[in-house]
Scaffold this motif. Sequence first.
Motif, PDB file in Angstrom:
ATOM      1  N   ILE A  72       3.885  -4.546  -0.794  1.00 34.98           N
ATOM      2  CA  ILE A  72       2.954  -5.043  -1.784  1.00 34.98           C
ATOM      3  C   ILE A  72       1.563  -4.509  -1.458  1.00 34.98           C
ATOM      4  O   ILE A  72       1.088  -4.653  -0.335  1.00 34.98           O
ATOM      5  CB  ILE A  72       2.927  -6.578  -1.795  1.00 34.98           C
ATOM      6  CG1 ILE A  72       4.312  -7.136  -2.146  1.00 34.98           C
ATOM      7  CG2 ILE A  72       1.865  -7.105  -2.765  1.00 34.98           C
ATOM      8  CD1 ILE A  72       4.464  -8.635  -1.926  1.00 34.98           C
ATOM      9  N   GLU A  73       0.925  -3.891  -2.442  1.00 29.27           N
ATOM     10  CA  GLU A  73      -0.452  -3.393  -2.287  1.00 29.27           C
ATOM     11  C   GLU A  73      -1.346  -4.097  -3.296  1.00 29.27           C
ATOM     12  O   GLU A  73      -1.039  -4.117  -4.493  1.00 29.27           O
ATOM     13  CB  GLU A  73      -0.525  -1.878  -2.536  1.00 29.27           C
ATOM     14  CG  GLU A  73       0.263  -1.052  -1.557  1.00 29.27           C
ATOM     15  CD  GLU A  73       0.187   0.429  -1.868  1.00 29.27           C
ATOM     16  OE1 GLU A  73      -0.227   0.800  -2.986  1.00 29.27           O
ATOM     17  OE2 GLU A  73       0.559   1.221  -0.991  1.00 29.27           O
ATOM     18  N   LYS A  74      -2.433  -4.677  -2.813  1.00 30.82           N
ATOM     19  CA  LYS A  74      -3.419  -5.281  -3.700  1.00 30.82           C
ATOM     20  C   LYS A  74      -4.470  -4.240  -4.015  1.00 30.82           C
ATOM     21  O   LYS A  74      -5.114  -3.707  -3.106  1.00 30.82           O
ATOM     22  CB  LYS A  74      -4.057  -6.506  -3.041  1.00 30.82           C
ATOM     23  CG  LYS A  74      -3.079  -7.632  -2.847  1.00 30.82           C
ATOM     24  CD  LYS A  74      -3.760  -8.844  -2.236  1.00 30.82           C
ATOM     25  CE  LYS A  74      -2.746  -9.957  -2.061  1.00 30.82           C
ATOM     26  NZ  LYS A  74      -3.377 -11.169  -1.485  1.00 30.82           N
ATOM     27  N   VAL A 100       3.746  -2.683  -6.306  1.00 27.60           N
ATOM     28  CA  VAL A 100       4.877  -2.936  -5.418  1.00 27.60           C
ATOM     29  C   VAL A 100       5.663  -1.635  -5.307  1.00 27.60           C
ATOM     30  O   VAL A 100       6.100  -1.079  -6.320  1.00 27.60           O
ATOM     31  CB  VAL A 100       5.785  -4.064  -5.961  1.00 27.60           C
ATOM     32  CG1 VAL A 100       6.963  -4.290  -5.017  1.00 27.60           C
ATOM     33  CG2 VAL A 100       4.995  -5.351  -6.159  1.00 27.60           C
ATOM     34  N   LEU A 101       5.801  -1.135  -4.093  1.00 21.82           N
ATOM     35  CA  LEU A 101       6.560   0.083  -3.826  1.00 21.82           C
ATOM     36  C   LEU A 101       7.935  -0.331  -3.312  1.00 21.82           C
ATOM     37  O   LEU A 101       8.032  -1.038  -2.302  1.00 21.82           O
ATOM     38  CB  LEU A 101       5.838   0.945  -2.797  1.00 21.82           C
ATOM     39  CG  LEU A 101       4.391   1.296  -3.145  1.00 21.82           C
ATOM     40  CD1 LEU A 101       3.711   1.981  -1.981  1.00 21.82           C
ATOM     41  CD2 LEU A 101       4.344   2.164  -4.383  1.00 21.82           C
ATOM     42  N   VAL A 102       8.973   0.087  -4.007  1.00 23.78           N
ATOM     43  CA  VAL A 102      10.336  -0.285  -3.655  1.00 23.78           C
ATOM     44  C   VAL A 102      11.076   0.984  -3.243  1.00 23.78           C
ATOM     45  O   VAL A 102      11.039   1.992  -3.951  1.00 23.78           O
ATOM     46  CB  VAL A 102      11.057  -0.962  -4.846  1.00 23.78           C
ATOM     47  CG1 VAL A 102      12.460  -1.388  -4.445  1.00 23.78           C
ATOM     48  CG2 VAL A 102      10.252  -2.152  -5.359  1.00 23.78           C
ATOM     49  N   SER A 103      11.747   0.927  -2.093  1.00 22.41           N
ATOM     50  CA  SER A 103      12.501   2.089  -1.618  1.00 22.41           C
ATOM     51  C   SER A 103      13.794   1.629  -0.969  1.00 22.41           C
ATOM     52  O   SER A 103      13.900   0.494  -0.492  1.00 22.41           O
ATOM     53  CB  SER A 103      11.672   2.896  -0.613  1.00 22.41           C
ATOM     54  OG  SER A 103      11.332   2.083   0.499  1.00 22.41           O
ATOM     55  N   LEU A 104      14.774   2.507  -0.953  1.00 20.38           N
ATOM     56  CA  LEU A 104      16.040   2.190  -0.310  1.00 20.38           C
ATOM     57  C   LEU A 104      15.853   2.099   1.196  1.00 20.38           C
ATOM     58  O   LEU A 104      15.060   2.850   1.782  1.00 20.38           O
ATOM     59  CB  LEU A 104      17.084   3.256  -0.634  1.00 20.38           C
ATOM     60  CG  LEU A 104      17.584   3.284  -2.073  1.00 20.38           C
ATOM     61  CD1 LEU A 104      18.414   4.529  -2.316  1.00 20.38           C
ATOM     62  CD2 LEU A 104      18.386   2.040  -2.387  1.00 20.38           C
ATOM     63  N   LYS A 105      16.574   1.189   1.815  1.00 21.69           N
ATOM     64  CA  LYS A 105      16.525   1.057   3.264  1.00 21.69           C
ATOM     65  C   LYS A 105      17.149   2.297   3.904  1.00 21.69           C
ATOM     66  O   LYS A 105      18.020   2.943   3.306  1.00 21.69           O
ATOM     67  CB  LYS A 105      17.283  -0.192   3.711  1.00 21.69           C
ATOM     68  CG  LYS A 105      16.584  -1.479   3.341  1.00 21.69           C
ATOM     69  CD  LYS A 105      17.351  -2.684   3.861  1.00 21.69           C
ATOM     70  CE  LYS A 105      16.562  -3.953   3.549  1.00 21.69           C
ATOM     71  NZ  LYS A 105      17.251  -5.146   4.072  1.00 21.69           N
ATOM     72  N   PRO A 106      16.712   2.625   5.120  1.00 13.51           N
ATOM     73  CA  PRO A 106      17.335   3.749   5.830  1.00 13.51           C
ATOM     74  C   PRO A 106      18.841   3.514   5.958  1.00 13.51           C
ATOM     75  O   PRO A 106      19.293   2.396   6.184  1.00 13.51           O
ATOM     76  CB  PRO A 106      16.657   3.724   7.207  1.00 13.51           C
ATOM     77  CG  PRO A 106      15.367   3.003   6.982  1.00 13.51           C
ATOM     78  CD  PRO A 106      15.640   2.000   5.893  1.00 13.51           C
TER      79      PRO A 106
END
Length: 77
Positions: A73-75, A5-11
Amino acid sequence: MKIRVLVSLKPGVLDPQGRAVHHALEGLGFQGVDDVRIGRTVELDVADDTSDEALTDMCEKLLANTVIENYKIEKLG
């Protein structure tokens, strides 16, 4: 099954950590870096029959603050 799971701040959300890294890179003489955004990676090992809905629930209830963060989400297999 491995999940990433890659989590990043929204623009538009301020990223003080990213700004600090950007400033440090400039201070070290690196040029051409226009912006830095800091995120995080969460790796999970889940049962093969874990549904997409369950993975989404995990992200939205705990792994990401959906008010200020996006997630992907990456499987992995």
